[in-house]
Design an enzyme around this catalytic site. Structure first.
Site, short mmCIF file in Angstrom:
data_model
loop_
_atom_site.label_atom_id
_atom_site.label_comp_id
_atom_site.label_asym_id
_atom_site.label_seq_id
_atom_site.Cartn_x
_atom_site.Cartn_y
_atom_site.Cartn_z
N HIS A 155 -91.03 10.27 -43.79
CA HIS A 155 -91.18 9.40 -42.62
C HIS A 155 -89.87 9.28 -41.84
O HIS A 155 -89.64 8.27 -41.18
CB HIS A 155 -91.66 7.99 -43.02
CG HIS A 155 -92.80 8.00 -43.98
ND1 HIS A 155 -94.12 8.05 -43.59
CD2 HIS A 155 -92.82 7.99 -45.34
CE1 HIS A 155 -94.90 8.05 -44.65
NE2 HIS A 155 -94.13 8.02 -45.73
N SER A 276 -72.60 19.60 -20.00
CA SER A 276 -73.29 18.91 -18.92
C SER A 276 -72.46 19.03 -17.65
O SER A 276 -71.23 19.02 -17.70
CB SER A 276 -73.47 17.43 -19.28
OG SER A 276 -73.63 16.65 -18.12
N LYS A 282 -70.21 15.84 -23.08
CA LYS A 282 -71.43 16.36 -23.72
C LYS A 282 -71.29 17.78 -24.27
O LYS A 282 -70.65 18.63 -23.69
CB LYS A 282 -72.57 16.37 -22.71
CG LYS A 282 -73.00 14.98 -22.29
CD LYS A 282 -73.95 14.38 -23.27
CE LYS A 282 -75.34 14.79 -22.87
NZ LYS A 282 -76.36 14.07 -23.57
N GLU A 289 -83.18 23.45 -28.63
CA GLU A 289 -84.24 22.85 -27.80
C GLU A 289 -85.10 23.93 -27.14
O GLU A 289 -86.33 23.81 -27.07
CB GLU A 289 -83.62 21.95 -26.73
CG GLU A 289 -83.02 20.67 -27.33
CD GLU A 289 -82.23 19.84 -26.31
OE1 GLU A 289 -82.18 20.22 -25.12
OE2 GLU A 289 -81.66 18.82 -26.72
#
Ligand code: ARG
Length: 457
Positions: A155, A276, A282, A289
């Site tokens: 979980h 970024s 970043k 992704e």
């Protein structure tokens, strides 16, 4: 020029030609098309259907076309309907009359079924190799991290301590099954459709066993109607690719989580990250992704082909031409994902200290504390309740089980002795799990030996 102009009195409408053509994408298998044609005429000559002289002219012509396309001397320009027409037309332009005999005893229906199988057969093996490369990388990480403790989750909540080796092993298993699926597909598809004609075989005395042999198939397919309309192997491949993509996507999701500021279990290498345009701090896990994102495209291809096939009467229908672009795209996409993923994890840093510290707090050793009490004769259900009270106490004080004094332990249950600390140490929790499949070093070493053996062949 069309292969079928004789029966027509008008030119094809231009939009119709553009809608109907497949040359723009089936040129991908020009090599397979030529290889199939060479096998076909070799068989025709052996059977006395084609003269030796014609066969030699055709084979030389085809080999010349192959060399010229390979070297870039011959460009596959738009105009022909498909790669089959392009090769036949070019052959006839080059060698004359003999070229017109190439298509004796053959239809484009069995020809395209053959070409696609030849193409896919190689790709299935190629994808298998890429999966194997990834497994090799996983095995290296496993061998280096038999003692790298980390929390195992259920979980997405910390559950019990494991090792990084054990976590990687779970993915190794998934990719092993993927490789098994690719192998099964190969075994089932490797029968030659050539000689099935348009749908009903031919009246020529073809030797289908011989062409199958020339093209390294296990044998000829046994029903000509099925041969020209079977696309099961593509559906199986797209299902296998979907499963590979799903596995990669799950793995990427974990890496994305592990790479967050909050977790910091891993650091993706600069060479596999991006920045970024506005936020200077970043460093984003774009590759993970993107791989996760491309999964949708692979599933899409599977559903698209299943849907294309579902209403088709026997035998060949033009709908089947739709099998190509989506299959090629899915193959290229998965191959890219596999290569990128392997590169990403082979350059990634695992922050062992952070992982271990994370396993230490979060009560991942609570089950072991209960098992300790069971070892002292307490029934498991009572032990569960006692440890539950220990956890509550620790939560209030903001400490871990390992930080409690023996007096504090004894206040909750007099059964606790000094050996509790050793019993619930991370090392003990992991090392005591020695049954096959568990994270303990002993068990993992046995499993790694099996994996090494698997990767040999
Ligand atoms: N381009 C076609 C395909 O991909 C080749 C077979 C054409 N056969 C036909 N009868 N139109 O399926």
């Amino acid at each position: 020029m069309k292969l079928w102009g004789g029966r027509f009195t008008k030119e094809t409408n231009e939009l119709v030609h553009n809608f109907n053509e497949s040359l723009s994408f089936d040129q991908k298998f020009y090599r397979q098309d030529i290889r199939g044609s060479i096998a076909h005429v070799t068989m025709l000559a052996k059977q006395g259907i084609l003269s030796q002289e014609d066969k030699e002219a055709i084979v030389d012509g085809l080999n010349g076309i192959l060399e010229d396309i390979d070297s870039g001397r011959l460009k596959i320009e738009p105009g022909a309907e498909d790669i089959h027409s392009f090769v036949e037309e070019t052959l006839t332009q080059r060698i004359g009359e003999a070229g017109k005999r190439l298509h004796t005893g053959r239809s484009r229906n069995d020809q395209v079924a053959l070409d696609m199988k030849l193409y896919i057969r190689d790709e299935v093996q190629e994808i298998g190799h890429l999966v194997k490369d990834l497994q090799r990388e996983l095995l290296t990480i496993m061998e280096e991290n038999l003692d790298t403790f980390m929390p195992g989750f259920t979980h997405l909540q910390k559950a019990q301590p494991i090792t990084l080796a054990h976590h990687m092993g779970a993915y190794y298993e998934m990719f092993a099954r993927d490789r098994g699926r690719l192998h099964d597909i190969y075994e089932r598809m490797n029968y030659c459709p050539l000689g099935s004609g348009a749908l009903a075989g031919t009246t020529y005395p073809l030797d289908r066993e011989y062409t199958a042999q020339l093209l390294d198939f296990y044998g000829p397919t046994l029903n000509s109607m099925d041969s020209v309309s079977d696309r099961d192997y593509l559906i199986e491949l797209l299902a296998a690719l979907s499963t590979i993509a799903m596995h990669l996507s799950r793995f990427c999701e974990e890496i994305i989580i592990w790479n967050t500021n909050e977790y910091q279990f891993v650091e993706i290498d600069d060479s596999y990250s991006t920045g970024s345009s506005i936020m200077p701090q970043k460093k984003n896990p774009d590759i993970a992704e993107l791989i996760r994102g491309k999964t949708g495209r692979i599933y899409g291809a599977l559903v698209a082909l299943l849907t294309t096939m579902k209403g088709l009467p026997l035998a060949y229908n033009k709908d089947m031409q739709e099998d190509k672009e989506l299959t090629f795209d899915a193959i290229d996409t998965v191959k890219g994902c596999l290569a990128l993923f392997t590169g990403m994890i082979s350059t990634m840093t695992f922050k062992k200290d952070v992982m271990e510290a994370s396993a230490k707090n979060g009560f991942t050793n609570a089950t072991d504390a209960a098992d300790y009490l069971v070892g002292k004769g307490v029934p498991f259900r009572d032990a569960h309740g006692i440890v539950g009270r220990l956890v509550l106490y620790c939560l209030e004080k903001g400490i871990a089980l390992d930080d409690m004094t023996l007096d504090e332990y004894k206040a909750i249950s007099p059964v606790f002795e000094d050996d509790i600390y050793e019993a619930i140490s991370l090392r003990t929790c992991v090392e005591k799990r020695t049954t096959i499949g568990a994270p303990g070093r002993e068990a993992m070493e046995r499993v790694i030996a099996i994996y090494k053996d698997q990767l040999k062949d």
